[in-house]
Design a protein around this motif. Structure first.
Motif, PDB file in Angstrom:
ATOM      1  N   ILE A 156    -121.342  31.953 -25.559  1.00  8.95           N
ATOM      2  CA  ILE A 156    -120.256  32.940 -25.557  1.00  8.95           C
ATOM      3  C   ILE A 156    -119.415  32.800 -24.289  1.00  8.95           C
ATOM      4  CG2 ILE A 156    -119.732  35.399 -25.503  1.00  8.95           C
ATOM      5  CD1 ILE A 156    -122.222  35.888 -27.155  1.00  8.95           C
ATOM      6  N   ILE A 157    -120.087  32.661 -23.153  1.00  5.42           N
ATOM      7  CA  ILE A 157    -119.351  32.521 -21.890  1.00  5.42           C
ATOM      8  C   ILE A 157    -118.536  31.240 -21.874  1.00  5.42           C
ATOM      9  CG2 ILE A 157    -119.617  32.221 -19.395  1.00  5.42           C
ATOM     10  CD1 ILE A 157    -122.063  34.020 -19.538  1.00  5.42           C
ATOM     11  N   ARG A 158    -119.132  30.149 -22.356  1.00  9.23           N
ATOM     12  CA  ARG A 158    -118.448  28.859 -22.319  1.00  9.23           C
ATOM     13  C   ARG A 158    -117.287  28.797 -23.304  1.00  9.23           C
ATOM     14  NH1 ARG A 158    -122.466  26.259 -23.241  1.00  9.23           N
ATOM     15  NH2 ARG A 158    -122.212  25.683 -25.439  1.00  9.23           N
ATOM     16  N   ARG A 159    -117.450  29.366 -24.490  1.00 10.90           N
ATOM     17  CA  ARG A 159    -116.439  29.219 -25.531  1.00 10.90           C
ATOM     18  C   ARG A 159    -115.388  30.326 -25.525  1.00 10.90           C
ATOM     19  NH1 ARG A 159    -119.937  27.506 -30.963  1.00 10.90           N
ATOM     20  NH2 ARG A 159    -120.876  25.592 -30.089  1.00 10.90           N
ATOM     21  N   HIS A 160    -115.774  31.519 -25.151  1.00 16.16           N
ATOM     22  CA  HIS A 160    -114.875  32.666 -25.311  1.00 16.16           C
ATOM     23  C   HIS A 160    -114.436  33.314 -24.008  1.00 16.16           C
ATOM     24  CE1 HIS A 160    -115.594  32.477 -29.618  1.00 16.16           C
ATOM     25  NE2 HIS A 160    -116.909  32.590 -29.419  1.00 16.16           N
ATOM     26  N   VAL A 161    -115.287  33.321 -22.990  1.00 17.24           N
ATOM     27  CA  VAL A 161    -114.951  34.039 -21.761  1.00 17.24           C
ATOM     28  C   VAL A 161    -114.236  33.135 -20.754  1.00 17.24           C
ATOM     29  CG1 VAL A 161    -115.851  35.432 -19.867  1.00 17.24           C
ATOM     30  CG2 VAL A 161    -116.922  35.564 -22.117  1.00 17.24           C
ATOM     31  N   ILE A 162    -114.774  31.950 -20.535  1.00 18.68           N
ATOM     32  CA  ILE A 162    -114.161  31.049 -19.551  1.00 18.68           C
ATOM     33  C   ILE A 162    -112.720  30.686 -19.906  1.00 18.68           C
ATOM     34  CG2 ILE A 162    -114.296  28.736 -18.547  1.00 18.68           C
ATOM     35  CD1 ILE A 162    -117.279  28.967 -18.484  1.00 18.68           C
ATOM     36  N   PRO A 163    -112.395  30.346 -21.170  1.00 15.66           N
ATOM     37  CA  PRO A 163    -110.996  29.981 -21.464  1.00 15.66           C
ATOM     38  C   PRO A 163    -109.990  31.087 -21.163  1.00 15.66           C
ATOM     39  CG  PRO A 163    -112.438  29.238 -23.227  1.00 15.66           C
ATOM     40  CD  PRO A 163    -113.272  30.094 -22.344  1.00 15.66           C
ATOM     41  N   VAL A 164    -110.353  32.355 -21.408  1.00 12.83           N
ATOM     42  CA  VAL A 164    -109.387  33.433 -21.210  1.00 12.83           C
ATOM     43  C   VAL A 164    -109.303  33.866 -19.753  1.00 12.83           C
ATOM     44  CG1 VAL A 164    -109.584  34.290 -23.563  1.00 12.83           C
ATOM     45  CG2 VAL A 164    -111.141  35.146 -21.815  1.00 12.83           C
ATOM     46  N   THR A 165    -110.334  33.598 -18.981  1.00 13.52           N
ATOM     47  CA  THR A 165    -110.318  33.967 -17.557  1.00 13.52           C
ATOM     48  C   THR A 165    -109.902  32.813 -16.653  1.00 13.52           C
ATOM     49  OG1 THR A 165    -112.681  33.430 -17.376  1.00 13.52           O
ATOM     50  CG2 THR A 165    -112.089  35.724 -17.875  1.00 13.52           C
ATOM     51  N   PHE A 166    -109.734  31.637 -17.222  1.00  8.37           N
ATOM     52  CA  PHE A 166    -109.377  30.476 -16.397  1.00  8.37           C
ATOM     53  C   PHE A 166    -108.033  30.676 -15.712  1.00  8.37           C
ATOM     54  CE2 PHE A 166    -107.231  26.370 -15.904  1.00  8.37           C
ATOM     55  CZ  PHE A 166    -108.137  25.733 -15.069  1.00  8.37           C
ATOM     56  N   ALA A 167    -107.084  31.308 -16.397  1.00  7.76           N
ATOM     57  CA  ALA A 167    -105.765  31.527 -15.800  1.00  7.76           C
ATOM     58  C   ALA A 167    -105.865  32.412 -14.565  1.00  7.76           C
ATOM     59  CB  ALA A 167    -104.826  32.157 -16.830  1.00  7.76           C
ATOM     60  N   ASP A 168    -106.649  33.493 -14.647  1.00  9.20           N
ATOM     61  CA  ASP A 168    -106.805  34.379 -13.492  1.00  9.20           C
ATOM     62  C   ASP A 168    -107.485  33.660 -12.334  1.00  9.20           C
ATOM     63  OD1 ASP A 168    -105.680  36.383 -14.997  1.00  9.20           O
ATOM     64  OD2 ASP A 168    -107.601  37.181 -15.673  1.00  9.20           O
ATOM     65  N   ILE A 169    -108.490  32.845 -12.644  1.00  9.79           N
ATOM     66  CA  ILE A 169    -109.192  32.110 -11.589  1.00  9.79           C
ATOM     67  C   ILE A 169    -108.249  31.117 -10.919  1.00  9.79           C
ATOM     68  CG2 ILE A 169    -111.083  30.511 -11.123  1.00  9.79           C
ATOM     69  CD1 ILE A 169    -112.603  31.784 -13.420  1.00  9.79           C
ATOM     70  N   ALA A 170    -107.437  30.422 -11.713  1.00  7.88           N
ATOM     71  CA  ALA A 170    -106.504  29.438 -11.157  1.00  7.88           C
ATOM     72  C   ALA A 170    -105.479  30.099 -10.244  1.00  7.88           C
ATOM     73  CB  ALA A 170    -105.805  28.688 -12.290  1.00  7.88           C
ATOM     74  N   VAL A 171    -104.967  31.255 -10.651  1.00 10.77           N
ATOM     75  CA  VAL A 171    -103.971  31.950  -9.827  1.00 10.77           C
ATOM     76  C   VAL A 171    -104.590  32.449  -8.531  1.00 10.77           C
ATOM     77  CG1 VAL A 171    -102.473  33.968  -9.733  1.00 10.77           C
ATOM     78  CG2 VAL A 171    -102.545  32.586 -11.797  1.00 10.77           C
ATOM     79  N   VAL A 172    -105.777  33.041  -8.620  1.00 10.75           N
ATOM     80  CA  VAL A 172    -106.443  33.565  -7.421  1.00 10.75           C
ATOM     81  C   VAL A 172    -106.768  32.429  -6.450  1.00 10.75           C
ATOM     82  CG1 VAL A 172    -108.546  34.671  -6.594  1.00 10.75           C
ATOM     83  CG2 VAL A 172    -107.358  35.597  -8.564  1.00 10.75           C
ATOM     84  N   ALA A 173    -107.256  31.314  -6.980  1.00  5.34           N
ATOM     85  CA  ALA A 173    -107.621  30.188  -6.117  1.00  5.34           C
ATOM     86  C   ALA A 173    -106.385  29.588  -5.452  1.00  5.34           C
ATOM     87  CB  ALA A 173    -108.354  29.122  -6.931  1.00  5.34           C
ATOM     88  N   SER A 174    -105.318  29.387  -6.221  1.00  2.00           N
ATOM     89  CA  SER A 174    -104.119  28.767  -5.649  1.00  2.00           C
ATOM     90  C   SER A 174    -103.448  29.674  -4.616  1.00  2.00           C
ATOM     91  CB  SER A 174    -103.127  28.427  -6.763  1.00  2.00           C
ATOM     92  OG  SER A 174    -102.740  29.599  -7.471  1.00  2.00           O
TER      93      SER A 174
END
Length: 293
Positions: free
Chosen positions: A181-199
């Motif tokens: 569930i985390i790999r298929r459904h949670v990570i894809p939708v939260t990747f954008a937030d992680i990328a913005v916070v990291a950058s």
């Protein structure tokens, strides 16, 4: 790729991306791009002005400023990217665990984050450097030990927005494993937030590592680093102020490029910001309403 197409519509973001890529490539291939040895001392060229052989001139020991500027990308930018990767990785693992499983796991992880975040970042970093000793490696370790908690809290908040969605509940009801569930459904939708916070955090970390090197707590001589180059030029800042321009401008340009790139990336990944931007650009049409007397 849709994100690339959306991001490329922003000219400032595209230019910032080119600057970031160019700086990273220059740091990786510094031995090929640097015209001279950055550690070579030539006292006969002490404080020599720019020339065709030395485009940015020479420092107080006759060393090539351009070569030292290029080699300074490695500790000032590339090392920060490595530290950011480790910090985001640790924060993501703990943030996903806290936001998805909740309960005692969430409580314990957040209490640890509260303890770490209760101290100012600079104070914690100085304390760790004081224990481990002066040096670039110790500052990088201090960054990892102090930055992960902030990433964990931000990522947990992002995960909490999606764990109660209907499709997540349906996946749980069907017996799908938590890892799937985390790999298929949670990570894809939260990747954008992680990328913005990291950058958006890279610029601040570059300023911090340059600031510690400026204070003499980071990389030590004779190695090249932008903050240390500023510290060396500080001694002659009134007689030769041009010595501070190359490292100072490098820090300003790179940090600004990362900030503009983060803003562009946030707009490209968040449809609400794009819609608000379009609505803001469109001026409302004022129609004259007839008044009846």
């Amino acid at each position: 790729m849709k994100i690339w197409k959306k991001g490329s519509m922003d000219k400032t973001g595209s230019l910032s991306l080119l600057v970031v890529i160019g700086v990273i490539m220059a740091g990786l291939f510094a031995p090929l791009l640097a015209p001279h040895d950055p550690l070579a001392v030539q006292m006969s060229l002490r404080y020599a002005g720019p020339s065709w052989e030395y485009l940015l001139g020479n420092d107080q020991l006759g060393r090539c400023i351009l070569s030292r500027l290029i080699y300074g990308i490695r500790p000032s930018v590339l090392a920060v990217l490595v530290v950011l990767l480790f910090s985001v990785l640790i924060g993501a693992v703990l943030g996903f665990a806290a936001g998805y499983f909740r309960g005692r796991i969430d409580t314990w992880i957040m209490r640890i984050c509260d303890v770490v975040l209760s101290f100012p970042g600079y104070v914690m970093t100085l304390a760790i450097v004081g224990i481990l000793g002066v040096g670039l490696e110790n500052i990088l370790i201090a960054f990892v030990l102090t930055k992960w908690a902030w990433f964990a809290r931000v990522i947990r908040t992002s995960v909490l927005q999606y764990t109660e969605q209907d499709y997540i509940r349906f996946a749980r009801a069907t017996g799908m494993r938590h890892g799937q569930i985390i790999r298929r459904h949670v990570i894809p939708v939260t990747f954008a937030d992680i990328a913005v916070v990291a950058s958006s955090s890279i610029g601040a970390m570059i300023l911090q590592i340059s600031g510690f090197s400026f204070l003499g707590l980071g990389i030590q001589a004779p190695q090249a680093e932008w903050g240390m180059m500023l510290n060396e030029a500080r001694e002659v800042m009134f007689t030769r102020p041009e010595m501070m321009l190359p490292p100072g401008m490098a820090i300003v340009i790179v940090v600004s490029a990362f900030h503009f790139l983060a803003d562009s990336l946030q707009v490209a990944l968040d449809p609400r910001l794009r819609q608000s931007g379009v609505q803001h650009d469109r001026q409302p049409e004022h129609k004259e309403v007839p008044v009846r007397l």
